[in-house]
Design a protein around this motif. Structure first.
Motif, PDB file in Angstrom:
ATOM      1  N   PHE A 145      52.151  57.225 -35.973  1.00 33.87           N
ATOM      2  CA  PHE A 145      53.140  56.927 -34.948  1.00 33.87           C
ATOM      3  C   PHE A 145      53.293  55.430 -34.700  1.00 33.87           C
ATOM      4  O   PHE A 145      52.353  54.658 -34.869  1.00 33.87           O
ATOM      5  CB  PHE A 145      52.751  57.607 -33.632  1.00 33.87           C
ATOM      6  CG  PHE A 145      52.621  59.102 -33.730  1.00 33.87           C
ATOM      7  CD1 PHE A 145      53.751  59.907 -33.755  1.00 33.87           C
ATOM      8  CD2 PHE A 145      51.375  59.704 -33.813  1.00 33.87           C
ATOM      9  CE1 PHE A 145      53.634  61.280 -33.862  1.00 33.87           C
ATOM     10  CE2 PHE A 145      51.251  61.074 -33.916  1.00 33.87           C
ATOM     11  CZ  PHE A 145      52.387  61.873 -33.939  1.00 33.87           C
ATOM     12  N   SER A 146      54.505  55.072 -34.258  1.00 36.27           N
ATOM     13  CA  SER A 146      54.782  53.710 -33.823  1.00 36.27           C
ATOM     14  C   SER A 146      55.634  53.785 -32.562  1.00 36.27           C
ATOM     15  O   SER A 146      56.806  54.155 -32.620  1.00 36.27           O
ATOM     16  CB  SER A 146      55.516  52.922 -34.911  1.00 36.27           C
ATOM     17  OG  SER A 146      55.850  51.619 -34.434  1.00 36.27           O
ATOM     18  N   ALA A 147      55.010  53.508 -31.437  1.00 36.87           N
ATOM     19  CA  ALA A 147      55.685  53.564 -30.134  1.00 36.87           C
ATOM     20  C   ALA A 147      56.333  54.918 -29.878  1.00 36.87           C
ATOM     21  O   ALA A 147      57.542  55.010 -29.661  1.00 36.87           O
ATOM     22  CB  ALA A 147      56.703  52.446 -30.005  1.00 36.87           C
ATOM     23  N   PRO A 148      55.549  56.011 -29.905  1.00 38.48           N
ATOM     24  CA  PRO A 148      56.125  57.322 -29.605  1.00 38.48           C
ATOM     25  C   PRO A 148      56.614  57.385 -28.155  1.00 38.48           C
ATOM     26  O   PRO A 148      55.978  56.859 -27.252  1.00 38.48           O
ATOM     27  CB  PRO A 148      54.949  58.273 -29.842  1.00 38.48           C
ATOM     28  CG  PRO A 148      53.728  57.437 -29.595  1.00 38.48           C
ATOM     29  CD  PRO A 148      54.084  56.070 -30.096  1.00 38.48           C
ATOM     30  N   LEU A 149      57.757  58.039 -27.968  1.00 38.85           N
ATOM     31  CA  LEU A 149      58.336  58.139 -26.630  1.00 38.85           C
ATOM     32  C   LEU A 149      58.509  59.607 -26.234  1.00 38.85           C
ATOM     33  O   LEU A 149      57.565  60.258 -25.842  1.00 38.85           O
ATOM     34  CB  LEU A 149      59.658  57.368 -26.577  1.00 38.85           C
ATOM     35  CG  LEU A 149      59.527  55.842 -26.742  1.00 38.85           C
ATOM     36  CD1 LEU A 149      60.899  55.182 -26.791  1.00 38.85           C
ATOM     37  CD2 LEU A 149      58.694  55.251 -25.620  1.00 38.85           C
ATOM     38  N   GLY A 150      59.708  60.146 -26.330  1.00 37.05           N
ATOM     39  CA  GLY A 150      59.953  61.508 -25.868  1.00 37.05           C
ATOM     40  C   GLY A 150      59.115  62.538 -26.589  1.00 37.05           C
ATOM     41  O   GLY A 150      58.760  62.379 -27.760  1.00 37.05           O
ATOM     42  N   ILE A 151      58.829  63.627 -25.880  1.00 33.16           N
ATOM     43  CA  ILE A 151      58.010  64.699 -26.439  1.00 33.16           C
ATOM     44  C   ILE A 151      58.545  66.026 -25.921  1.00 33.16           C
ATOM     45  O   ILE A 151      59.001  66.124 -24.777  1.00 33.16           O
ATOM     46  CB  ILE A 151      56.520  64.488 -26.077  1.00 33.16           C
ATOM     47  CG1 ILE A 151      55.609  65.436 -26.844  1.00 33.16           C
ATOM     48  CG2 ILE A 151      56.291  64.576 -24.590  1.00 33.16           C
ATOM     49  CD1 ILE A 151      54.129  65.035 -26.754  1.00 33.16           C
ATOM     50  N   ALA A 152      58.558  67.029 -26.791  1.00 32.05           N
ATOM     51  CA  ALA A 152      59.054  68.354 -26.409  1.00 32.05           C
ATOM     52  C   ALA A 152      58.295  69.407 -27.189  1.00 32.05           C
ATOM     53  O   ALA A 152      57.819  69.152 -28.307  1.00 32.05           O
ATOM     54  CB  ALA A 152      60.557  68.473 -26.673  1.00 32.05           C
ATOM     55  N   VAL A 153      58.196  70.597 -26.602  1.00 27.37           N
ATOM     56  CA  VAL A 153      57.433  71.687 -27.215  1.00 27.37           C
ATOM     57  C   VAL A 153      58.377  72.837 -27.548  1.00 27.37           C
ATOM     58  O   VAL A 153      59.132  73.308 -26.686  1.00 27.37           O
ATOM     59  CB  VAL A 153      56.313  72.174 -26.281  1.00 27.37           C
ATOM     60  CG1 VAL A 153      55.500  73.275 -26.962  1.00 27.37           C
ATOM     61  CG2 VAL A 153      55.406  71.007 -25.882  1.00 27.37           C
ATOM     62  N   ALA A 154      58.336  73.286 -28.800  1.00 28.03           N
ATOM     63  CA  ALA A 154      59.177  74.398 -29.237  1.00 28.03           C
ATOM     64  C   ALA A 154      58.580  75.728 -28.793  1.00 28.03           C
ATOM     65  O   ALA A 154      57.428  75.807 -28.362  1.00 28.03           O
ATOM     66  CB  ALA A 154      59.321  74.368 -30.759  1.00 28.03           C
ATOM     67  N   ALA A 155      59.369  76.790 -28.939  1.00 31.77           N
ATOM     68  CA  ALA A 155      58.936  78.112 -28.504  1.00 31.77           C
ATOM     69  C   ALA A 155      57.703  78.588 -29.256  1.00 31.77           C
ATOM     70  O   ALA A 155      56.886  79.346 -28.719  1.00 31.77           O
ATOM     71  CB  ALA A 155      60.079  79.107 -28.679  1.00 31.77           C
ATOM     72  N   ASN A 156      57.530  78.132 -30.502  1.00 31.53           N
ATOM     73  CA  ASN A 156      56.364  78.543 -31.294  1.00 31.53           C
ATOM     74  C   ASN A 156      55.146  77.665 -31.059  1.00 31.53           C
ATOM     75  O   ASN A 156      54.122  77.826 -31.724  1.00 31.53           O
ATOM     76  CB  ASN A 156      56.712  78.575 -32.778  1.00 31.53           C
ATOM     77  CG  ASN A 156      57.020  77.183 -33.340  1.00 31.53           C
ATOM     78  OD1 ASN A 156      57.102  76.203 -32.597  1.00 31.53           O
ATOM     79  ND2 ASN A 156      57.186  77.103 -34.656  1.00 31.53           N
ATOM     80  N   GLY A 157      55.254  76.720 -30.122  1.00 29.12           N
ATOM     81  CA  GLY A 157      54.126  75.844 -29.804  1.00 29.12           C
ATOM     82  C   GLY A 157      54.109  74.536 -30.555  1.00 29.12           C
ATOM     83  O   GLY A 157      53.266  73.675 -30.270  1.00 29.12           O
ATOM     84  N   ALA A 158      55.016  74.346 -31.513  1.00 31.88           N
ATOM     85  CA  ALA A 158      55.079  73.082 -32.242  1.00 31.88           C
ATOM     86  C   ALA A 158      55.483  71.957 -31.294  1.00 31.88           C
ATOM     87  O   ALA A 158      56.332  72.143 -30.418  1.00 31.88           O
ATOM     88  CB  ALA A 158      56.053  73.186 -33.401  1.00 31.88           C
ATOM     89  N   ILE A 159      54.868  70.800 -31.489  1.00 31.86           N
ATOM     90  CA  ILE A 159      55.138  69.635 -30.650  1.00 31.86           C
ATOM     91  C   ILE A 159      56.019  68.666 -31.430  1.00 31.86           C
ATOM     92  O   ILE A 159      55.715  68.320 -32.583  1.00 31.86           O
ATOM     93  CB  ILE A 159      53.814  68.938 -30.260  1.00 31.86           C
ATOM     94  CG1 ILE A 159      52.914  69.906 -29.497  1.00 31.86           C
ATOM     95  CG2 ILE A 159      54.093  67.688 -29.425  1.00 31.86           C
ATOM     96  CD1 ILE A 159      51.484  69.413 -29.363  1.00 31.86           C
ATOM     97  N   LEU A 205      63.844  63.879 -25.829  1.00 35.35           N
ATOM     98  CA  LEU A 205      63.935  65.130 -26.577  1.00 35.35           C
ATOM     99  C   LEU A 205      64.036  66.303 -25.609  1.00 35.35           C
ATOM    100  O   LEU A 205      63.384  66.301 -24.563  1.00 35.35           O
ATOM    101  CB  LEU A 205      62.708  65.337 -27.463  1.00 35.35           C
ATOM    102  CG  LEU A 205      62.383  64.302 -28.547  1.00 35.35           C
ATOM    103  CD1 LEU A 205      61.111  64.729 -29.287  1.00 35.35           C
ATOM    104  CD2 LEU A 205      63.541  64.148 -29.519  1.00 35.35           C
ATOM    105  N   ALA A 206      64.823  67.313 -25.985  1.00 33.25           N
ATOM    106  CA  ALA A 206      64.898  68.540 -25.184  1.00 33.25           C
ATOM    107  C   ALA A 206      65.405  69.673 -26.053  1.00 33.25           C
ATOM    108  O   ALA A 206      66.338  69.492 -26.856  1.00 33.25           O
ATOM    109  CB  ALA A 206      65.817  68.349 -23.981  1.00 33.25           C
ATOM    110  N   PHE A 207      64.789  70.837 -25.910  1.00 32.04           N
ATOM    111  CA  PHE A 207      65.209  72.035 -26.637  1.00 32.04           C
ATOM    112  C   PHE A 207      66.168  72.860 -25.793  1.00 32.04           C
ATOM    113  O   PHE A 207      65.969  73.008 -24.580  1.00 32.04           O
ATOM    114  CB  PHE A 207      64.007  72.909 -26.985  1.00 32.04           C
ATOM    115  CG  PHE A 207      63.245  72.471 -28.204  1.00 32.04           C
ATOM    116  CD1 PHE A 207      63.717  72.766 -29.473  1.00 32.04           C
ATOM    117  CD2 PHE A 207      62.064  71.767 -28.080  1.00 32.04           C
ATOM    118  CE1 PHE A 207      63.017  72.370 -30.601  1.00 32.04           C
ATOM    119  CE2 PHE A 207      61.353  71.372 -29.197  1.00 32.04           C
ATOM    120  CZ  PHE A 207      61.834  71.669 -30.459  1.00 32.04           C
TER     121      PHE A 207
END
Length: 411
Positions: A145-159, A205-207
């Motif tokens: 990673f380099s300066a990670p920002l937004g984060i979201a979790v999918a229905a299967n648990g993947a990040i 990020l948003a699902f």
């Protein structure tokens, strides 16, 4: 605070209320590291926010290098990290350390995931406050990673992580890290499948309910959509053409959009940071400004378009339907009452049924006026308290000549 919606009654009418902005915590333009109640608490460039199932608000207090919690009764505490102390140590609560955390998301088990931006890592905080590093190596940009920002979790648990410095979207699944879309360190505007797509400074990020991942592509001033298969397209805005225009997906313009969130009806909300406004992209494909004034920064609370922001960044909805905004440069966490629609429809017996999206627990008063009332508003029955997301009230003696209705939110 009250918010008034006026709708002119025809056979069937829909009209939109204005917004309302209040301060949940923090003090305008005053940075600090103080815990306490509401405006007695101080923040230092609050970034992403996340809300748990109970309605507690968590804040990535980036320049304090800590994760703060605002309880449902408005008390601000330090949930994890040491205020003002940069580091990468794992541990419980204030024994852990962060470096400019900027992204937050809850997983299905109630763990809080953190993009620890300055450390180039992804951290996990259990509900009990135990912090661990689940991806990346602190300080090593060559790792992943380099300066990670937004984060979201999918229905299967993947990040999924907006790896902003690498211009791509990463996926963490079962401990393995891969590039989901974009090509590391290659920036651009191209749509396409997987590595054929390009980004420039992805942030939020948003699902959606269908598993599509939406990305605020900040330096391209656009909102991108990625299908579950990894196909990237430009959803709203025009690459390289910033602005504040509302309208269709193609004609709308943004300026450095930050975090994203969906409401319970599938509308996408955007912290349009450098425009100093909050935008809504409706399920009807229209982009509109719901709070703030384009290009005008400030810290004013108020209703009907009076609220002002200064680089709004994080967005999250409370379980009751309230929108929480991290107003970064104002050093505040704001509470926004989202403009709601009121629909008026005729039913049997010349009755009129009014319905609108509501915030659970809020009190609403429907009022009406006729041309003979000389601008005097009368209450339609008693106030009603929202116990569900939609409120309905019936005018059983509606005049065939028509009425003007309004809905007031009572504080």
């Amino acid at each position: 605070m009250k918010i008034v919606l006026t709708a002119i009654l025809l056979a069937a009418v829909a009209a939109r209320a204005q917004d309302g902005v209040t301060t949940l915590a923090g003090l305008a333009l005053v940075s600090g590291a103080t815990n306490g109640m509401g405006t007695n608490a101080l923040f230092n460039d609050p970034a992403a926010i996340a809300v748990d199932a109970a309605g507690n608000v968590f804040v990535a207090d980036s320049q304090n290098d800590a994760i703060r919690e605002i309880t449902t009764n408005g008390v601000v505490t330090t949930f994890a990290g040491q205020m003002g102390v940069q580091g990468s140590a794992d541990g419980r609560g204030t024994n852990a350390q962060f470096d400019a955390p900027s992204g937050l998301a809850f997983d299905a088990n109630g763990n809080l995931l953190v993009s620890d931006t300055g450390n180039n890592t992804i951290r996990e905080i259990t509900p009990a406050g135990a912090v661990s590093t689940i991806a990346g190596i602190a300080g090593d940009v060559s790792n992943v990673f380099s300066a990670p920002l937004g984060i979201a979790v999918a229905a299967n648990g993947a990040i999924f992580v907006a790896d902003s410095g690498n211009q791509c979207i990463r996926e963490i699944f079962n401990g393995a890290i891969s590039t989901f879309a974009g090509e590391p360190q290659i920036w651009g505007t191209a749509d396409g499948l997987g590595a054929n797509a390009q980004f420039d400074g992805p942030v939020g990020l948003a699902f959606d309910a269908h598993g599509n991942l939406f990305v605020s592509d900040a330096n391209n001033d656009t909102i991108r959509e990625i299908t579950p298969a990894g196909d990237v397209s430009t959803f709203a805005g025009l690459p390289g053409a910033d602005g504040a225009m509302d309208g269709s997906l193609q004609s709308a313009r943004f300026r450095s959009p930050a975090e994203l969130t969906f409401d319970r009806n599938g509308n996408l909300f955007v912290a349009d940071s450098m425009n100093q406004i909050i935008r809504e992209i409706g399920t009807n494909g229209l982009v509109q400004t719901i709070s703030g004034l384009p290009g005008v920064f400030g810290a004013t609370n108020g209703v009907n378009g009076q609220g002002r922001f200064f680089n709004p960044y994080g967005l999250a909805f409370e379980p009751d339907g309230s929108l929480i905004v991290s107003d970064t440069y104002n050093e505040m966490i704001r509470l926004v009452t989202v403009p709601f629609m009121i629909a008026v429809q005729q039913s049997e017996g010349n009755k009129l049924v009014l319905s609108w999206d509501s915030v659970i627990g809020r009190n609403y008063q429907v009022q009406y006026m006729t041309s003979a009332d000389c601008a005097i508003w009368s209450n339609l029955d008693a106030p009603v308290t929202a116990a569900c997301p939609i409120l309905v009230q019936t005018d059983s003696i509606a005049s065939s000549s028509g009425k003007i209705y309004r809905v007031i939110i009572l504080q």
